[in-house]
Design a protein around this motif. Sequence first.
Motif, PDB file in Angstrom:
ATOM      1  N   MET A   1      -6.152 -41.200  -0.679  1.00  0.00           N
ATOM      2  CA  MET A   1      -7.129 -41.334  -1.755  1.00  0.00           C
ATOM      3  C   MET A   1      -6.720 -42.467  -2.702  1.00  0.00           C
ATOM      4  N   VAL A   2      -5.471 -42.449  -3.087  1.00  0.00           N
ATOM      5  CA  VAL A   2      -4.990 -43.505  -3.980  1.00  0.00           C
ATOM      6  C   VAL A   2      -5.207 -44.881  -3.357  1.00  0.00           C
ATOM      7  N   ALA A   3      -5.166 -44.892  -2.050  1.00  0.00           N
ATOM      8  CA  ALA A   3      -5.292 -46.175  -1.357  1.00  0.00           C
ATOM      9  C   ALA A   3      -6.747 -46.640  -1.228  1.00  0.00           C
ATOM     10  N   ALA A   4      -7.657 -45.861  -1.768  1.00  0.00           N
ATOM     11  CA  ALA A   4      -9.079 -46.123  -1.552  1.00  0.00           C
ATOM     12  C   ALA A   4      -9.473 -47.562  -1.860  1.00  0.00           C
ATOM     13  N   MET A   5      -8.997 -48.036  -2.981  1.00  0.00           N
ATOM     14  CA  MET A   5      -9.384 -49.374  -3.370  1.00  0.00           C
ATOM     15  C   MET A   5      -8.750 -50.441  -2.481  1.00  0.00           C
ATOM     16  N   HIS A   6      -7.755 -50.048  -1.761  1.00  0.00           N
ATOM     17  CA  HIS A   6      -7.015 -51.057  -1.008  1.00  0.00           C
ATOM     18  C   HIS A   6      -7.384 -51.094   0.461  1.00  0.00           C
TER      19      HIS A   6
ATOM     20  N   MET B  61     -18.049 -46.031  -5.051  1.00  0.00           N
ATOM     21  CA  MET B  61     -16.629 -45.841  -4.716  1.00  0.00           C
ATOM     22  C   MET B  61     -16.045 -44.611  -5.411  1.00  0.00           C
ATOM     23  N   HIS B  65     -14.806 -41.407  -3.060  1.00  0.00           N
ATOM     24  CA  HIS B  65     -13.389 -41.061  -2.966  1.00  0.00           C
ATOM     25  C   HIS B  65     -13.051 -39.805  -3.765  1.00  0.00           C
ATOM     26  N   ALA B 153      -9.211 -40.163  -8.214  1.00  0.00           N
ATOM     27  CA  ALA B 153      -9.781 -41.331  -7.522  1.00  0.00           C
ATOM     28  C   ALA B 153     -10.578 -42.208  -8.488  1.00  0.00           C
ATOM     29  N   ASP B 156      -8.226 -44.441 -10.311  1.00  0.00           N
ATOM     30  CA  ASP B 156      -7.896 -45.554  -9.402  1.00  0.00           C
ATOM     31  C   ASP B 156      -8.939 -46.660  -9.445  1.00  0.00           C
ATOM     32  N   GLU B 160      -8.458 -50.395 -10.845  1.00  0.00           N
ATOM     33  CA  GLU B 160      -8.526 -51.489  -9.877  1.00  0.00           C
ATOM     34  C   GLU B 160      -9.486 -52.584 -10.340  1.00  0.00           C
TER      35      GLU B 160
END
Lengths: 176, 176, 176, 176, 176, 176
Positions: A1-6, B61, B65, B153, B156, B160
């Motif tokens: 989930m934390v990686a969603a933007m990446h 987004m 998420h 999320a 995040d 971001e």
Amino acid sequence: MVAAMHMKRAFYIGRFQPFHLGHQAVLEMIAKEVDEVVIGIGSAQKSHEVTDPFTAGERVMMIRHALGDTGVPHYAMPIEDIQQNTVWVSYVSSRTPPFEIVFSNNPLVIQLFREANIEVKQPPMYLRSQYSGTEIRKRIVHDMEWKHLVPPAVVDVIEEVNGVERLRNISKTDYA
Amino acid sequence: MVAAMHMKRAFYIGRFQPFHLGHQAVLEMIAKEVDEVVIGIGSAQKSHEVTDPFTAGERVMMIRHALGDTGVPHYAMPIEDIQQNTVWVSYVSSRTPPFEIVFSNNPLVIQLFREANIEVKQPPMYLRSQYSGTEIRKRIVHDMEWKHLVPPAVVDVIEEVNGVERLRNISKTDYA
Amino acid sequence: MVAAMHMKRAFYIGRFQPFHLGHQAVLEMIAKEVDEVVIGIGSAQKSHEVTDPFTAGERVMMIRHALGDTGVPHYAMPIEDIQQNTVWVSYVSSRTPPFEIVFSNNPLVIQLFREANIEVKQPPMYLRSQYSGTEIRKRIVHDMEWKHLVPPAVVDVIEEVNGVERLRNISKTDYA
Amino acid sequence: MVAAMHMKRAFYIGRFQPFHLGHQAVLEMIAKEVDEVVIGIGSAQKSHEVTDPFTAGERVMMIRHALGDTGVPHYAMPIEDIQQNTVWVSYVSSRTPPFEIVFSNNPLVIQLFREANIEVKQPPMYLRSQYSGTEIRKRIVHDMEWKHLVPPAVVDVIEEVNGVERLRNISKTDYA
Amino acid sequence: MVAAMHMKRAFYIGRFQPFHLGHQAVLEMIAKEVDEVVIGIGSAQKSHEVTDPFTAGERVMMIRHALGDTGVPHYAMPIEDIQQNTVWVSYVSSRTPPFEIVFSNNPLVIQLFREANIEVKQPPMYLRSQYSGTEIRKRIVHDMEWKHLVPPAVVDVIEEVNGVERLRNISKTDYA
Amino acid sequence: MVAAMHMKRAFYIGRFQPFHLGHQAVLEMIAKEVDEVVIGIGSAQKSHEVTDPFTAGERVMMIRHALGDTGVPHYAMPIEDIQQNTVWVSYVSSRTPPFEIVFSNNPLVIQLFREANIEVKQPPMYLRSQYSGTEIRKRIVHDMEWKHLVPPAVVDVIEEVNGVERLRNISKTDYA
């Protein structure tokens, strides 16, 4: 989930009138190169026209249910025509999750994204003469075989909304 | 898959500036009554305003998420303002998968769907004074605690896109 | 019939939310000076708002049936807001039969027609504090007497479309 | 008057470029089946084009004065093109008095009203090859007989606005 | 300076895709009859199309720098298409300095200004078969000589924005 | 001329209702840092409003003639409001000659250009309490001294278009 933007995301746009096996083959190929695919549903405001019979909502349904089993993580986002090419890339970008690569064979789409310094790749055309919206709509209107050209879920959606009848009706002229 | 068209769907609309735990609690409740939730992202064309800082894509987004782990099958669909109440229900319906019930506490949304003979239920307000977009935006601008009011999320996504800085900048006046 | 193009016509614009006895009194006065009155229904695209509850079609009905007995030959034409004052006169003129005089007390309407070299007269305000749309809408919302302020045909139209309930519903806030 | 809301009304749409005897014959036939006819003037925003020479206001004049003697109680309402078929029925409905039946031979109009569960009947085509706007405009441009194809009041309106000269002028190309 | 409002100005409109020596010759001729020329850049919202490759800003640059040495005092003003001929003259007039004469060979432009009682003159066509935007765009696409047909400053602008590549790219079809 | 594309240009936007000595002082300062200034005339579609009395064309005239003697090479370009912040930078850029730096004190303008990676500088506020459009419009309405706050050419333009009378008229209410 934390990686969603990446996550790495690709953008792919079509009118999907209707969504067919050619689209699906290209999307499966794209999905191998990225984490998620942002699918733009072009001319979203159109429907009930001979070249654009299905609503944006119907096309969202086709894509979601056709791709359900295929392992193509995606977002299906309606994109309305705006008639101003210079703002089109920023228009699309503001209505979609961020993406870093575009897959397209449309010369204008390629040009606009490249002028905006966004990478564009041209996917192989998957049996284009056969799998084309124009061909499928023609077959529907003339009562020829068409169901083998689209995923089963698309047949479902089209039947559920009486899409065959709709397309045939609007294909008539108003002269006897 | 074949059953796709026959799922029971609810429609729920908000501006989600940003998506917060109050929204999530209501959606989890709605999800118990239907198969899928169609989430309309209202005022989709707005962003970079004090009351509407995030783009439609950013809000998609947040929702995707945030809801990823919650078991809320959903579609997040941007809905632009159209300024003509009489066509709003058909506008929404053409851009979304079919739904048979609406959940809303907004008097205008309730009135418009009821005039169109679509069932509307009013969900309980989940701690509204605390979980409100207005409150969260105020806290972000004034450098107060806000992250406990939204799903992780959403933190995040906001970080971001430099959302905190964006919101603070556009909250300034142009007088020294 | 041959003389149709040569009739003297006046233009009078209002929002008619709703059409009331003040409007009718002014129209009867105007009708004494011209052959026909072109009635512009302003903000035609609006409805279901606290200050603009009725659709253009409903307002056309109010006017047609209220004026039916009064001997005011008229055209009731919806005029949408266009947000560009410099083109407003030509916009109105292209959507209405030709007129040679305007009756209005609105300063902007007066200014725009005078800049276009069209004669403007200011009709007397007929008991404005009493016969005003604002006052009538307030009375409807708060369950006070209002029917004596409008022609009987307007009561009919409002009741037929459940206008009282509509106006009260959209006047609620979404907070408990 | 009290019965106003309960009248039976039909909707009939055309571009009326110009209004001709074929339109009039159809309207007289429709008038026998209902109390009032709501006449939608399509492409209302267009004028000064080879296929759409007359303004909405000019077309309102043609219809009002042509039908004046015929005993066809009617409303002539401009309807602008909106380019979104899915909202077209609600758009039309909000700008017109309520109607319960539609008369049309246009396949798209038929399809859209039927999807909205509104009854549609197809009127007989009245000598269509002769009474057609296309034919009449062609005759005007090429200085052939055309006045016998329209009601006398339409000749009046066209002459009054210098419509013959306008149509011929805009039919020129800008090459010598 | 005090005389600014009293200068005699002409209006001349074109799409200038691109600005060429034919335009320049006509403008030099017009400049002899007035103090300043107001140049309307038509279809200002278009670009990146085969028939309209350059943006309004690029066309402003072409005109300003091409006319820099020629002694044609001018204003280059973008004019967007508005699709409503009846308001076009007032639309143009509100976005431009006041002018008292129009130079045009376009039948619609001539008709609209004349209906608004503004004087229109038709300038001689300057070697139109040779100096035409259509011809120049065709030559650019097919890699034929074109630079002798435009002022040197226009070659500069087109090269600077990679206009040749842009026009060739968007002229491709998306079939291999 | 060949160097046209390579000039250094700044962008400066205002509503210029009206153009005043504060604007002129800032523009003279900006002109020292660049070759040309692109002046965006914001809210170009507005006029005849209490806060926006002058048309885009009138404002172009004010700027052109006020700057005529000052040695500020410039382009005055109308920019219409578009209500979509995410596309605003590309909208502006497509309608103006290319610029590489923006001068603005407006927080939203600053934020949008910075998100697009375009350099923004904040010019000093030149005696803002005195030289402000709000103040000048108030003085015009209340018949106070205002001409010393604008360049002489602006007085000329306002007088020529009867701007004082226009502003006073539209500032009236329609109540006696």
